[in-house]
Design a protein around this motif. Structure first.
Motif, PDB file in Angstrom:
ATOM      1  N   GLY A  13     -23.381  67.905  -8.689  1.00 61.63           N
ATOM      2  CA  GLY A  13     -22.346  66.997  -8.199  1.00 61.63           C
ATOM      3  C   GLY A  13     -21.656  66.260  -9.284  1.00 61.63           C
ATOM      4  O   GLY A  13     -20.550  65.912  -8.991  1.00 61.63           O
ATOM      5  N   ALA A  14     -22.321  65.949 -10.275  1.00 61.09           N
ATOM      6  CA  ALA A  14     -21.386  65.178 -11.320  1.00 61.09           C
ATOM      7  C   ALA A  14     -20.404  66.174 -12.197  1.00 61.09           C
ATOM      8  O   ALA A  14     -19.485  65.552 -12.382  1.00 61.09           O
ATOM      9  N   PHE A  15     -20.943  67.383 -12.016  1.00 63.75           N
ATOM     10  CA  PHE A  15     -19.889  68.499 -12.679  1.00 63.75           C
ATOM     11  C   PHE A  15     -18.487  68.621 -11.962  1.00 63.75           C
ATOM     12  O   PHE A  15     -17.481  68.320 -12.356  1.00 63.75           O
ATOM     13  N   ILE A  16     -19.054  68.626 -10.651  1.00 65.33           N
ATOM     14  CA  ILE A  16     -17.627  68.657  -9.653  1.00 65.33           C
ATOM     15  C   ILE A  16     -16.647  67.263  -9.704  1.00 65.33           C
ATOM     16  O   ILE A  16     -15.777  67.440  -9.868  1.00 65.33           O
ATOM     17  N   PHE A  17     -17.362  66.265  -9.747  1.00 63.03           N
ATOM     18  CA  PHE A  17     -16.840  65.030  -9.800  1.00 63.03           C
ATOM     19  C   PHE A  17     -15.935  64.872 -10.869  1.00 63.03           C
ATOM     20  O   PHE A  17     -14.751  64.624 -10.872  1.00 63.03           O
ATOM     21  N   GLY A  18     -16.605  64.938 -12.146  1.00 65.86           N
ATOM     22  CA  GLY A  18     -15.842  65.237 -13.430  1.00 65.86           C
ATOM     23  C   GLY A  18     -14.768  66.114 -13.607  1.00 65.86           C
ATOM     24  O   GLY A  18     -13.738  65.723 -13.953  1.00 65.86           O
ATOM     25  N   MET A  19     -14.966  67.208 -13.278  1.00 60.52           N
ATOM     26  CA  MET A  19     -13.921  68.396 -13.286  1.00 60.52           C
ATOM     27  C   MET A  19     -12.887  67.890 -12.162  1.00 60.52           C
ATOM     28  O   MET A  19     -11.588  68.299 -12.870  1.00 60.52           O
TER      29      MET A  19
ATOM     30  N   TYR B 272      -4.888  66.029 -15.485  1.00 58.45           N
ATOM     31  CA  TYR B 272      -4.076  67.111 -16.247  1.00 58.45           C
ATOM     32  C   TYR B 272      -3.128  67.800 -15.433  1.00 58.45           C
ATOM     33  O   TYR B 272      -2.283  68.352 -16.029  1.00 58.45           O
ATOM     34  N   ALA B 273      -3.162  68.011 -14.211  1.00 60.10           N
ATOM     35  CA  ALA B 273      -2.316  68.610 -13.315  1.00 60.10           C
ATOM     36  C   ALA B 273      -0.907  67.608 -12.729  1.00 60.10           C
ATOM     37  O   ALA B 273      -0.058  67.953 -12.285  1.00 60.10           O
ATOM     38  N   GLN B 274      -1.398  66.256 -13.380  1.00 63.53           N
ATOM     39  CA  GLN B 274      -0.211  65.244 -13.238  1.00 63.53           C
ATOM     40  C   GLN B 274      -0.021  64.924 -11.677  1.00 63.53           C
ATOM     41  O   GLN B 274       1.213  64.871 -11.300  1.00 63.53           O
TER      42      GLN B 274
ATOM     43  N   PHE C 274      -7.415  61.904  -5.986  1.00 62.94           N
ATOM     44  CA  PHE C 274      -8.713  61.934  -6.388  1.00 62.94           C
ATOM     45  C   PHE C 274      -9.594  61.130  -5.507  1.00 62.94           C
ATOM     46  O   PHE C 274     -10.600  61.318  -5.009  1.00 62.94           O
ATOM     47  N   LYS C 275      -9.293  59.993  -5.060  1.00 66.58           N
ATOM     48  CA  LYS C 275      -9.887  59.143  -3.937  1.00 66.58           C
ATOM     49  C   LYS C 275     -10.118  59.996  -2.705  1.00 66.58           C
ATOM     50  O   LYS C 275     -10.994  59.815  -1.890  1.00 66.58           O
ATOM     51  N   PHE C 276      -8.923  60.573  -2.383  1.00 64.59           N
ATOM     52  CA  PHE C 276      -9.087  61.387  -0.991  1.00 64.59           C
ATOM     53  C   PHE C 276     -10.287  62.522  -1.148  1.00 64.59           C
ATOM     54  O   PHE C 276     -10.970  62.800  -0.327  1.00 64.59           O
ATOM     55  N   PHE C 277     -10.331  63.164  -2.385  1.00 64.06           N
ATOM     56  CA  PHE C 277     -11.200  64.315  -2.702  1.00 64.06           C
ATOM     57  C   PHE C 277     -12.574  63.612  -2.756  1.00 64.06           C
ATOM     58  O   PHE C 277     -13.575  64.222  -2.034  1.00 64.06           O
ATOM     59  N   LEU C 278     -12.637  62.390  -3.423  1.00 65.55           N
ATOM     60  CA  LEU C 278     -14.072  61.935  -3.518  1.00 65.55           C
ATOM     61  C   LEU C 278     -14.469  61.473  -2.028  1.00 65.55           C
ATOM     62  O   LEU C 278     -15.759  61.721  -1.635  1.00 65.55           O
ATOM     63  N   GLY C 279     -13.585  61.014  -1.296  1.00 59.03           N
ATOM     64  CA  GLY C 279     -14.028  60.537  -0.075  1.00 59.03           C
ATOM     65  C   GLY C 279     -14.631  61.934   0.993  1.00 59.03           C
ATOM     66  O   GLY C 279     -15.499  61.843   1.705  1.00 59.03           O
ATOM     67  N   GLY C 280     -13.782  62.829   0.869  1.00 59.08           N
ATOM     68  CA  GLY C 280     -14.209  64.088   1.223  1.00 59.08           C
ATOM     69  C   GLY C 280     -15.479  64.782   0.751  1.00 59.08           C
ATOM     70  O   GLY C 280     -16.370  65.405   1.487  1.00 59.08           O
ATOM     71  N   MET C 281     -15.569  64.650  -0.175  1.00 56.86           N
ATOM     72  CA  MET C 281     -16.887  65.239  -0.986  1.00 56.86           C
ATOM     73  C   MET C 281     -18.006  64.440  -0.551  1.00 56.86           C
ATOM     74  O   MET C 281     -19.284  64.947  -0.395  1.00 56.86           O
ATOM     75  N   LEU C 282     -18.106  63.164  -0.381  1.00 55.40           N
ATOM     76  CA  LEU C 282     -19.015  62.193   0.255  1.00 55.40           C
ATOM     77  C   LEU C 282     -19.282  62.544   1.734  1.00 55.40           C
ATOM     78  O   LEU C 282     -20.477  62.682   2.151  1.00 55.40           O
TER      79      LEU C 282
END
Length: 61
Positions: free
Chosen positions: A14-20, A27-29, A35-43
């Motif tokens: 989980g920490a690896f996925i979060f950090g990557m 990096y993709a600009q 990132f917030k959207f992805f974090l919500g989806g991941m949770l």
């Protein structure tokens, strides 16, 4: 809130996925709001997966 279960390997993944994801979006600009959207989806996914695993474990008893 009531306690739980898990493993060190699961936490590390989980920490690896979060950090990557955090670094990849920068990096993709992309817009940092993604990132917030992805974090919500991941949770949400983690919660649903946990409920499904718990239901299966209780049904097999």
């Amino acid at each position: 809130m009531t306690g739980g279960y898990g493993s060190a390997i699961g936490s590390a993944v989980g920490a690896f996925i979060f950090g990557m994801t955090s670094k990849g979006i920068v990096y993709a600009q992309w817009n940092p709001d993604w990132f917030k959207f992805f974090l919500g989806g991941m949770l949400l996914l983690a919660t649903l997966l946990n409920a499904w695993v718990r239901k299966r474990a209780e049904a097999s008893k």
